[in-house]
Design a protein around this motif. Structure first.
Motif, PDB file in Angstrom:
ATOM      1  N   PHE A 190       0.827  -1.211   0.000  1.00 14.23           N
ATOM      2  CA  PHE A 190       0.000   0.000   0.000  1.00 14.23           C
ATOM      3  C   PHE A 190       0.859   1.257   0.000  1.00 14.23           C
ATOM      4  CE2 PHE A 190      -2.262   3.414   2.168  1.00 14.23           C
ATOM      5  CZ  PHE A 190      -3.430   3.485   1.424  1.00 14.23           C
ATOM      6  N   ILE A 191       1.888   1.284   0.860  1.00 11.67           N
ATOM      7  CA  ILE A 191       2.737   2.471   0.975  1.00 11.67           C
ATOM      8  C   ILE A 191       3.552   2.692  -0.300  1.00 11.67           C
ATOM      9  CG2 ILE A 191       4.688   3.470   2.229  1.00 11.67           C
ATOM     10  CD1 ILE A 191       3.636   2.013   4.733  1.00 11.67           C
ATOM     11  N   GLU A 192       4.057   1.601  -0.866  1.00 16.13           N
ATOM     12  CA  GLU A 192       4.881   1.705  -2.076  1.00 16.13           C
ATOM     13  C   GLU A 192       4.066   1.370  -3.321  1.00 16.13           C
ATOM     14  OE1 GLU A 192       7.658   2.974  -1.738  1.00 16.13           O
ATOM     15  OE2 GLU A 192       8.033   2.723   0.412  1.00 16.13           O
ATOM     16  N   ARG A 193       2.791   1.754  -3.316  1.00 14.92           N
ATOM     17  CA  ARG A 193       1.918   1.402  -4.437  1.00 14.92           C
ATOM     18  C   ARG A 193       2.372   2.021  -5.761  1.00 14.92           C
ATOM     19  NH1 ARG A 193      -0.495   4.545  -0.775  1.00 14.92           N
ATOM     20  NH2 ARG A 193      -1.353   6.585  -1.338  1.00 14.92           N
ATOM     21  N   ASP A 194       3.057   3.153  -5.703  1.00 13.51           N
ATOM     22  CA  ASP A 194       3.556   3.766  -6.940  1.00 13.51           C
ATOM     23  C   ASP A 194       4.556   2.852  -7.645  1.00 13.51           C
ATOM     24  OD1 ASP A 194       1.999   5.938  -6.460  1.00 13.51           O
ATOM     25  OD2 ASP A 194       3.585   7.121  -5.510  1.00 13.51           O
ATOM     26  N   ILE A 195       5.308   2.103  -6.862  1.00 16.50           N
ATOM     27  CA  ILE A 195       6.282   1.164  -7.441  1.00 16.50           C
ATOM     28  C   ILE A 195       5.572  -0.088  -7.948  1.00 16.50           C
ATOM     29  CG2 ILE A 195       8.292  -0.284  -6.948  1.00 16.50           C
ATOM     30  CD1 ILE A 195       9.158   1.784  -4.905  1.00 16.50           C
ATOM     31  N   PHE A 196       4.626  -0.595  -7.144  1.00 11.66           N
ATOM     32  CA  PHE A 196       3.946  -1.842  -7.503  1.00 11.66           C
ATOM     33  C   PHE A 196       3.036  -1.679  -8.720  1.00 11.66           C
ATOM     34  CE2 PHE A 196       5.281  -3.010  -3.251  1.00 11.66           C
ATOM     35  CZ  PHE A 196       5.587  -4.355  -3.405  1.00 11.66           C
ATOM     36  N   VAL A 197       2.582  -0.454  -8.981  1.00  9.46           N
ATOM     37  CA  VAL A 197       1.747  -0.226 -10.168  1.00  9.46           C
ATOM     38  C   VAL A 197       2.512  -0.562 -11.443  1.00  9.46           C
ATOM     39  CG1 VAL A 197       0.696   1.607 -11.567  1.00  9.46           C
ATOM     40  CG2 VAL A 197       0.203   1.468  -9.136  1.00  9.46           C
ATOM     41  N   GLU A 198       3.834  -0.376 -11.407  1.00 11.86           N
ATOM     42  CA  GLU A 198       4.653  -0.629 -12.588  1.00 11.86           C
ATOM     43  C   GLU A 198       5.035  -2.103 -12.753  1.00 11.86           C
ATOM     44  OE1 GLU A 198       8.000   1.911 -12.266  1.00 11.86           O
ATOM     45  OE2 GLU A 198       6.831   3.775 -12.210  1.00 11.86           O
ATOM     46  N   VAL A 199       4.709  -2.919 -11.764  1.00 14.88           N
ATOM     47  CA  VAL A 199       5.038  -4.343 -11.826  1.00 14.88           C
ATOM     48  C   VAL A 199       3.963  -5.076 -12.618  1.00 14.88           C
ATOM     49  CG1 VAL A 199       5.461  -6.439 -10.495  1.00 14.88           C
ATOM     50  CG2 VAL A 199       6.243  -4.221  -9.623  1.00 14.88           C
ATOM     51  N   ASP A 200       4.375  -5.913 -13.554  1.00  7.22           N
ATOM     52  CA  ASP A 200       3.436  -6.675 -14.381  1.00  7.22           C
ATOM     53  C   ASP A 200       2.792  -7.787 -13.551  1.00  7.22           C
ATOM     54  OD1 ASP A 200       2.048  -7.570 -16.580  1.00  7.22           O
ATOM     55  OD2 ASP A 200       3.658  -8.870 -17.272  1.00  7.22           O
TER      56      ASP A 200
END
Length: 214
Positions: free
Chosen positions: A183-193
């Motif tokens: 949740f906190i690092e959602r900006d990074i996880f959005v880019e993960v396929d």
């Protein structure tokens, strides 16, 4: 980080507002009281006495106006907030370094025109004076890390209030940690396929299933 230079001004304004509310000779209109109290109460809520002292001591490092805010006693007191990093003989070493440090940086043209603590730390490294005044530099690094640490903690608690709802109040610590990270690092996880996540999960599952029993 530039706001560090305004810390002393913030305290003065805060104290002036509180003094005006307490020592006002005539009662102010109700509307005025409502308008004046929230900022003061907000500061009192955000900063208790210890934090106010800590921030006040931090302002003594401010390099603006040729280190006009420098106060060796406040810097010495600031070091006491970090007993795990600066203790014993280190405190005496810091005191000895402070006597020469302020005279040197005020006379050195390289330190002229600095406005914030980040610029000061960079200039100390560039001039190699971070090795000469190693305890001063250590304390400066600790001060620079403080806002980041405070912001990170507040960010985690804010995220926990959203993630750990009534329906998830029985989450284990490990699963809660994983949910908070995503949740906190959602900006990074959005880019993960998503396919990569599924493949990684399936691969790890096959390994566990294929592991021979002992």
């Amino acid at each position: 980080m530039k706001r560090n230079g305004d810390i002393a001004s913030l305290f003065r304004k805060h104290a002036a507002k509180k003094a005006a509310l307490v020592s006002s000779p005539s009662p102010a209109p109700a509307a005025t009281i409502v308008e004046e109290q929230p900022p003061v109460q907000e500061l009192d809520y955000r900063f208790d006495e210890i934090n106010m002292e800590l921030l006040s001591c931090m302002s003594a490092f401010n390099p603006s106006d040729s280190f006009a805010s420098f106060d060796a006693q406040k810097v010495r007191r600031l070091a006491e907030f970090y007993p795990n990093d600066i203790f014993g003989a280190d405190l005496l070493k810091l005191e000895l370094q402070l006597d020469n440090y302020i005279d040197v940086v005020r006379q050195d043209d390289n330190f002229e025109g600095l406005e914030n603590l980040v610029d000061l730390s960079v200039k100390l490294v560039q001039t190699k004076r971070h090795k000469v005044y190693d305890m001063v530099y250590l304390l400066l690094k600790l001060v620079l890390l403080l806002p980041v640490a405070m912001a990170s903690v507040e960010r985690v608690f804010s995220a926990m209030a959203l993630v750990k709802t009534k329906l998830r109040n029985k989450l284990g610590d490990s699963l809660l940690d994983d949910c908070l990270v995503t949740f906190i690092e959602r900006d990074i996880f959005v880019e993960v396929d998503e396919d990569d996540i599924i493949n990684t999960f399936m691969t790890s599952r096959k390994r566990r299933l294929g592991k021979p029993k002992e």
